[in-house]
Design a protein around this motif. Structure first.
Motif, PDB file in Angstrom:
ATOM      1  N   THR A  45     -64.446  64.143  55.580  1.00  0.00           N
ATOM      2  CA  THR A  45     -63.874  63.864  56.902  1.00  0.00           C
ATOM      3  C   THR A  45     -64.582  62.660  57.516  1.00  0.00           C
ATOM      4  OG1 THR A  45     -63.401  66.218  57.165  1.00  0.00           O
ATOM      5  CG2 THR A  45     -63.371  64.880  59.155  1.00  0.00           C
ATOM      6  N   PHE A  46     -65.902  62.629  57.365  1.00  0.00           N
ATOM      7  CA  PHE A  46     -66.686  61.499  57.885  1.00  0.00           C
ATOM      8  C   PHE A  46     -66.184  60.178  57.304  1.00  0.00           C
ATOM      9  CE2 PHE A  46     -70.022  58.434  56.995  1.00  0.00           C
ATOM     10  CZ  PHE A  46     -70.441  58.125  58.278  1.00  0.00           C
ATOM     11  N   GLN A  47     -66.023  60.117  55.984  1.00  0.00           N
ATOM     12  CA  GLN A  47     -65.582  58.873  55.342  1.00  0.00           C
ATOM     13  C   GLN A  47     -64.170  58.485  55.800  1.00  0.00           C
ATOM     14  OE1 GLN A  47     -67.477  56.769  53.811  1.00  0.00           O
ATOM     15  NE2 GLN A  47     -69.242  58.117  53.706  1.00  0.00           N
ATOM     16  N   GLN A  48     -63.321  59.470  56.012  1.00  0.00           N
ATOM     17  CA  GLN A  48     -61.975  59.203  56.508  1.00  0.00           C
ATOM     18  C   GLN A  48     -62.041  58.617  57.924  1.00  0.00           C
ATOM     19  OE1 GLN A  48     -59.334  62.612  56.626  1.00  0.00           O
ATOM     20  NE2 GLN A  48     -58.071  61.633  58.189  1.00  0.00           N
ATOM     21  N   TYR A  49     -62.835  59.240  58.782  1.00  0.00           N
ATOM     22  CA  TYR A  49     -62.988  58.740  60.156  1.00  0.00           C
ATOM     23  C   TYR A  49     -63.553  57.324  60.164  1.00  0.00           C
ATOM     24  CZ  TYR A  49     -62.384  63.505  62.029  1.00  0.00           C
ATOM     25  OH  TYR A  49     -61.920  64.743  62.367  1.00  0.00           O
ATOM     26  N   LEU A  50     -64.528  57.077  59.299  1.00  0.00           N
ATOM     27  CA  LEU A  50     -65.137  55.754  59.239  1.00  0.00           C
ATOM     28  C   LEU A  50     -64.096  54.706  58.828  1.00  0.00           C
ATOM     29  CD1 LEU A  50     -67.694  54.133  59.636  1.00  0.00           C
ATOM     30  CD2 LEU A  50     -68.319  54.647  57.273  1.00  0.00           C
ATOM     31  N   ALA A  51     -63.276  55.044  57.839  1.00  0.00           N
ATOM     32  CA  ALA A  51     -62.213  54.127  57.418  1.00  0.00           C
ATOM     33  C   ALA A  51     -61.234  53.871  58.572  1.00  0.00           C
ATOM     34  CB  ALA A  51     -61.476  54.697  56.204  1.00  0.00           C
ATOM     35  N   GLU A  52     -60.915  54.909  59.324  1.00  0.00           N
ATOM     36  CA  GLU A  52     -60.007  54.762  60.464  1.00  0.00           C
ATOM     37  C   GLU A  52     -60.634  53.912  61.570  1.00  0.00           C
ATOM     38  OE1 GLU A  52     -58.947  58.799  61.511  1.00  0.00           O
ATOM     39  OE2 GLU A  52     -57.831  59.074  59.628  1.00  0.00           O
ATOM     40  N   LEU A  53     -61.926  54.096  61.809  1.00  0.00           N
ATOM     41  CA  LEU A  53     -62.623  53.278  62.812  1.00  0.00           C
ATOM     42  C   LEU A  53     -62.651  51.807  62.387  1.00  0.00           C
ATOM     43  CD1 LEU A  53     -65.606  55.637  63.735  1.00  0.00           C
ATOM     44  CD2 LEU A  53     -63.705  54.972  65.227  1.00  0.00           C
ATOM     45  N   GLU A  54     -62.833  51.586  61.095  1.00  0.00           N
ATOM     46  CA  GLU A  54     -62.836  50.211  60.585  1.00  0.00           C
ATOM     47  C   GLU A  54     -61.430  49.607  60.695  1.00  0.00           C
ATOM     48  OE1 GLU A  54     -64.243  47.644  56.672  1.00  0.00           O
ATOM     49  OE2 GLU A  54     -63.919  49.813  56.452  1.00  0.00           O
ATOM     50  N   GLU A  55     -60.425  50.379  60.335  1.00  0.00           N
ATOM     51  CA  GLU A  55     -59.039  49.916  60.418  1.00  0.00           C
ATOM     52  C   GLU A  55     -58.662  49.577  61.866  1.00  0.00           C
ATOM     53  OE1 GLU A  55     -54.947  52.172  59.638  1.00  0.00           O
ATOM     54  OE2 GLU A  55     -56.264  52.153  57.870  1.00  0.00           O
ATOM     55  N   SER A  56     -59.181  50.345  62.810  1.00  0.00           N
ATOM     56  CA  SER A  56     -58.913  50.109  64.235  1.00  0.00           C
ATOM     57  C   SER A  56     -59.776  48.980  64.797  1.00  0.00           C
ATOM     58  CB  SER A  56     -59.185  51.378  65.035  1.00  0.00           C
ATOM     59  OG  SER A  56     -58.399  52.437  64.585  1.00  0.00           O
ATOM     60  N   LYS A  57     -60.639  48.425  63.961  1.00  0.00           N
ATOM     61  CA  LYS A  57     -61.547  47.339  64.352  1.00  0.00           C
ATOM     62  C   LYS A  57     -62.580  47.761  65.405  1.00  0.00           C
ATOM     63  CE  LYS A  57     -59.037  43.719  62.404  1.00  0.00           C
ATOM     64  NZ  LYS A  57     -58.861  44.244  61.082  1.00  0.00           N
ATOM     65  N   LEU A  69     -73.611  46.162  55.883  1.00  0.00           N
ATOM     66  CA  LEU A  69     -74.090  46.946  57.018  1.00  0.00           C
ATOM     67  C   LEU A  69     -73.001  47.100  58.067  1.00  0.00           C
ATOM     68  CD1 LEU A  69     -77.624  45.341  57.409  1.00  0.00           C
ATOM     69  CD2 LEU A  69     -77.006  47.418  56.179  1.00  0.00           C
ATOM     70  N   LEU A  70     -72.973  48.254  58.698  1.00  0.00           N
ATOM     71  CA  LEU A  70     -71.989  48.581  59.732  1.00  0.00           C
ATOM     72  C   LEU A  70     -72.477  48.137  61.098  1.00  0.00           C
ATOM     73  CD1 LEU A  70     -70.995  52.213  58.815  1.00  0.00           C
ATOM     74  CD2 LEU A  70     -69.392  50.365  59.263  1.00  0.00           C
ATOM     75  N   ILE A  71     -71.557  47.581  61.873  1.00  0.00           N
ATOM     76  CA  ILE A  71     -71.875  47.274  63.261  1.00  0.00           C
ATOM     77  C   ILE A  71     -70.753  47.782  64.155  1.00  0.00           C
ATOM     78  CG2 ILE A  71     -73.260  45.224  62.745  1.00  0.00           C
ATOM     79  CD1 ILE A  71     -70.790  43.610  63.848  1.00  0.00           C
ATOM     80  N   LEU A  72     -71.104  48.040  65.380  1.00  0.00           N
ATOM     81  CA  LEU A  72     -70.145  48.418  66.405  1.00  0.00           C
ATOM     82  C   LEU A  72     -69.537  47.132  66.937  1.00  0.00           C
ATOM     83  CD1 LEU A  72     -69.080  50.739  68.248  1.00  0.00           C
ATOM     84  CD2 LEU A  72     -70.987  50.220  69.781  1.00  0.00           C
ATOM     85  N   THR A  73     -68.219  47.029  66.950  1.00  0.00           N
ATOM     86  CA  THR A  73     -67.564  45.823  67.466  1.00  0.00           C
ATOM     87  C   THR A  73     -67.469  45.914  68.989  1.00  0.00           C
ATOM     88  OG1 THR A  73     -65.354  46.765  67.340  1.00  0.00           O
ATOM     89  CG2 THR A  73     -66.154  45.584  65.376  1.00  0.00           C
ATOM     90  N   GLU A  74     -67.076  44.829  69.601  1.00  0.00           N
ATOM     91  CA  GLU A  74     -66.879  44.818  71.056  1.00  0.00           C
ATOM     92  C   GLU A  74     -65.795  45.833  71.441  1.00  0.00           C
ATOM     93  OE1 GLU A  74     -65.683  41.705  74.595  1.00  0.00           O
ATOM     94  OE2 GLU A  74     -66.510  40.886  72.726  1.00  0.00           O
ATOM     95  N   ALA A  75     -64.735  45.891  70.641  1.00  0.00           N
ATOM     96  CA  ALA A  75     -63.662  46.862  70.911  1.00  0.00           C
ATOM     97  C   ALA A  75     -64.188  48.292  70.815  1.00  0.00           C
ATOM     98  CB  ALA A  75     -62.503  46.654  69.933  1.00  0.00           C
ATOM     99  N   GLY A  76     -65.027  48.558  69.811  1.00  0.00           N
ATOM    100  CA  GLY A  76     -65.621  49.879  69.656  1.00  0.00           C
ATOM    101  C   GLY A  76     -66.530  50.227  70.824  1.00  0.00           C
ATOM    102  N   ASP A  77     -67.292  49.243  71.282  1.00  0.00           N
ATOM    103  CA  ASP A  77     -68.182  49.438  72.414  1.00  0.00           C
ATOM    104  C   ASP A  77     -67.362  49.742  73.678  1.00  0.00           C
ATOM    105  OD1 ASP A  77     -70.641  49.585  73.723  1.00  0.00           O
ATOM    106  OD2 ASP A  77     -70.678  47.435  74.155  1.00  0.00           O
ATOM    107  N   ASN A  78     -66.247  49.026  73.861  1.00  0.00           N
ATOM    108  CA  ASN A  78     -65.386  49.261  75.028  1.00  0.00           C
ATOM    109  C   ASN A  78     -64.802  50.667  75.011  1.00  0.00           C
ATOM    110  OD1 ASN A  78     -65.848  46.676  75.964  1.00  0.00           O
ATOM    111  ND2 ASN A  78     -63.995  45.831  75.051  1.00  0.00           N
ATOM    112  N   VAL A  79     -64.316  51.087  73.846  1.00  0.00           N
ATOM    113  CA  VAL A  79     -63.754  52.438  73.716  1.00  0.00           C
ATOM    114  C   VAL A  79     -64.831  53.484  74.017  1.00  0.00           C
ATOM    115  CG1 VAL A  79     -62.900  54.121  72.014  1.00  0.00           C
ATOM    116  CG2 VAL A  79     -61.869  51.862  72.152  1.00  0.00           C
TER     117      VAL A  79
END
Length: 175
Positions: A45-57, A69-79
């Motif tokens: 489930t974690f890997q699926q969510y991560l893929a969805e978060l990446e797809e949503s940018k 390495l993974l980073i939080l994008t500006e869009a992710g920070d706003n959400v």
């Protein structure tokens, strides 16, 4: 078992929260460890969510010193800013405590690299040691050793005490 949509949202927000709290880019493995060690979500489930978060940018991968390495994008920070209240305070507390306790080893993993591969001839191993600070390569050392035992021993010693070894090498080269 299917999660309801509020659990799904909370778990994705929790993943974004971890990235924001750590502040530095981290590997998929490190994020996975943090989430799984605290029993928030199962691996698949974690890997699926991560893929969805990446797809949503909301998160993205960056290449740094041969690591993704993974980073939080500006869009992710706003959400996260808008919906952080949906994360249960107990989960936030668990994550904050976990990160406070483990931040040293998390950062060490990001800054110290030790690996070995089979050499060109099958009777040697190439050991690759790196020290990185603020995503800048401080030192890279490649050694050829005759046995796998020596290769694993060198990697272990490098991971255990990289700053002392780095300092000794620099002192030997300078003095």
């Amino acid at each position: 078992m299917y999660e309801n949509s509020s659990e799904l949202a909370e778990n994705k927000l929790l993943m974004l929260y971890v990235l924001k709290t750590i502040k530095d880019p981290i590997s998929n493995t490190q994020l996975t460890e943090i989430i799984l060690e605290n029993n928030f979500i199962n691996y698949f489930t974690f890997q699926q969510y991560l893929a969805e978060l990446e797809e949503s940018k909301f998160v993205e991968y960056h290449e740094a010193n041969d690591k993704k390495l993974l980073i939080l994008t500006e869009a992710g920070d706003n959400v996260l800013s808008l919906f952080k209240a949906r994360i249960s305070p107990s989960k936030i507390s668990i994550i904050d405590e976990y990160i406070k306790e483990k931040i040293g080893s998390i950062k060490k993993e990001l800054t110290i690299h030790a690996d070995y591969t089979l050499g060109e001839s099958d009777d040697s191993f190439i050991v690759d040691l790196k020290a990185i600070e603020d995503q800048t390569l401080l030192m890279e050392l490649k050694l050829s050793v005759p046995t796998k035992n020596q290769a694993t021993s060198i990697c272990s010693k490098w991971k255990e005490n990289p700053s002392e070894i780095y300092t000794n090498i620099i002192n030997i080269l300078i003095n």
